[in-house]
Design an enzyme around this catalytic site. Structure first.
Site, short mmCIF file in Angstrom:
data_model
loop_
_atom_site.label_atom_id
_atom_site.label_comp_id
_atom_site.label_asym_id
_atom_site.label_seq_id
_atom_site.Cartn_x
_atom_site.Cartn_y
_atom_site.Cartn_z
N HIS A 1 0.78 -1.35 -0.33
CA HIS A 1 -0.51 0.42 0.06
C HIS A 1 0.83 1.11 0.06
CE1 HIS A 1 -3.39 -2.82 2.09
NE2 HIS A 1 -3.94 -2.78 1.04
N ASP B 1 2.15 1.27 3.00
CA ASP B 1 3.81 0.45 4.16
C ASP B 1 4.95 0.99 3.36
OD1 ASP B 1 1.63 -1.46 4.54
OD2 ASP B 1 1.59 -1.74 2.58
C1 XLS Z 1 -9.05 -6.31 0.77
C2 XLS Z 1 -7.88 -6.30 -0.15
C3 XLS Z 1 -6.88 -5.51 0.11
C4 XLS Z 1 -6.14 -5.72 -1.41
C5 XLS Z 1 -5.27 -4.72 -0.95
O1 XLS Z 1 -10.20 -6.89 1.04
O2 XLS Z 1 -7.36 -8.15 -0.55
O3 XLS Z 1 -6.04 -6.42 0.96
O4 XLS Z 1 -5.79 -6.41 -2.10
O5 XLS Z 1 -5.26 -2.98 -0.69
#
Ligand code: XLS
Ligand code: MG
Length: 346
Positions: free
Chosen positions: A51, A54
């Site tokens: 993210h 992150d």
């Molecule tokens: C949530 C999502 C999240 C995405 C990334 O349900 O899977 O983890 O993969 O933002």
């Protein structure tokens, strides 16, 4: 014989999570990013997904110069570890500005925040040397449908996508659909929706998708069919393999944990479509069970990869000739049993 695909694997720092849920606090101590990167490397994974925050923590308070500096330091760290950055995704669901959605918020100031944040995320992707930006549109939906106009929301989503595409002409956007949670109903619930909205943007060929197994299951769909569909358009640019036991909260179970046959069919679909041949990664968006002790903290990741490799062997040793004969004879009962026995090791 055609050359066999060598798959490359990936996960995100959030996949080494601490066990909190809406009903209780963490059950494991927070670990540093450096520790997580070291584990990823030790476990033999090839890339990390991020993210935006992150990559650059507390991103909202930071200047463009600071963003650049921190992202470049991270890139150096990744280079030293020999780990690639797979993608960067703007976390558009934490801020007070995204309470009512991000690009589809009813407040124009909040919509602007979401776009500005997304452009910063794209800059981070550039510094980390990845052209892939993932959009999980967490709060683009409603708790009650009367609160927003669905047609207007589509326009707003397209406008936001267009701004991102114009900001950096090299990036590709992968939309990660999910039908619900945190919203009652999301605007982009399936791969069909993601690929349809791509067509409305100014550069459709740079808008593709990411399939998460659990999200497809939550939409009542077979993730293998979603894979075939996306790959028929050449638009599956990333993948979050995991598992989900029916229509419950988003479980992010280890790959194959709830339904081995559904997992087998996903691997088969990836194989038959040549997933990975343009460098795409197999990512596991999995979480440890809340009960997991610190000493078993990485098991869900190694187990998912192990299961993937074993199912890959199953996909490659599946007796296609016999299967085709049964299909020609319309003997689907025998085909069904053949799959079951193949998976059971007979
Ligand atoms: C949530 C999502 C999240 C995405 C990334 O349900 O899977 O983890 O993969 O933002
Ligand atoms: Mg995901």
């Amino acid at each position: 014989m055609a050359k066999q695909q060598q798959y490359k694997f990936c996960f995100g720092p959030w996949n080494i999570s601490e066990g909190q849920d809406p009903y209780g606090p963490t059950t494991r101590p927070v670990q540093t990013f450096d520790w997580k990167l070291e584990q990823l490397k030790k476990l033999g994974f090839d890339a990390m997904m991020f993210h935006d925050d992150d990559a650059v923590p507390d991103i909202d308070g930071k200047s463009a110069a600071q963003l650049r500096k921190e992202a470049k330091e991270l890139k150096q760290k990744l280079d030293d570890a020999g780990v690639a950055a797979e993608m960067v995704a703007p976390r558009l669901w934490f801020s007070p500005n995204t309470i009512d959605g991000a690009y589809t918020s009813n407040d124009p100031k909040c919509r602007q925040y979401a776009i500005d944040r997304s452009l910063r995320c794209i800059d981070i992707a550039g510094y980390l040397d990845t052209d892939l930006v993932v959009l999980w549109l967490a709060r683009e939906g409603t708790y009650m449908r009367e609160a927003k106009n669905g047609q207007r929301s589509v326009e707003l989503l397209v406008q936001a996508l267009d701004k991102m595409l114009a900001h950096n002409r090299k990036i590709r956007i992968s939309i990660e659909p999910k039908p619900n949670e945190p919203m009652d109903h999301a605007y982009i619930p399936t791969i069909g929706h993601a690929l349809a909205i791509a067509q409305l943007t100014c550069d459709a060929k740079r808008v593709g998708c990411l399939i998460e197994s659990a999200h497809a299951i939550l939409a009542g769909l077979d993730p293998a069919d979603e894979i075939d569909f996306a790959m028929a358009f050449g638009k599956l640019w990333s993948l979050h393999l995991n598992d989900q036991n029916g229509l419950k909260f988003d479980q992010d179970k280890p790959f194959g944990s709830a339904n081995l046959r559904v997992a087998f069919n996903q691997v088969r679909a990836l194989e038959r479509n040549g997933y990975g041949k343009d460098g795409q990664y197999v990512c596991f968006d999995v979480h440890p069970f809340r009960t997991t002790k610190v000493e078993h903290w990485l098991a869900h990741l190694t187990n998912s990869k192990r299961t993937f490799m074993q199912l890959l062997r199953k996909a490659r040793t599946f007796d296609e000739k016999t299967a085709n004969q049964l299909i020609a004879d319309r003997d689907y009962a025998a085909l069904d049993q053949m799959v079951i026995e193949h998976l059971m090791g007979k």
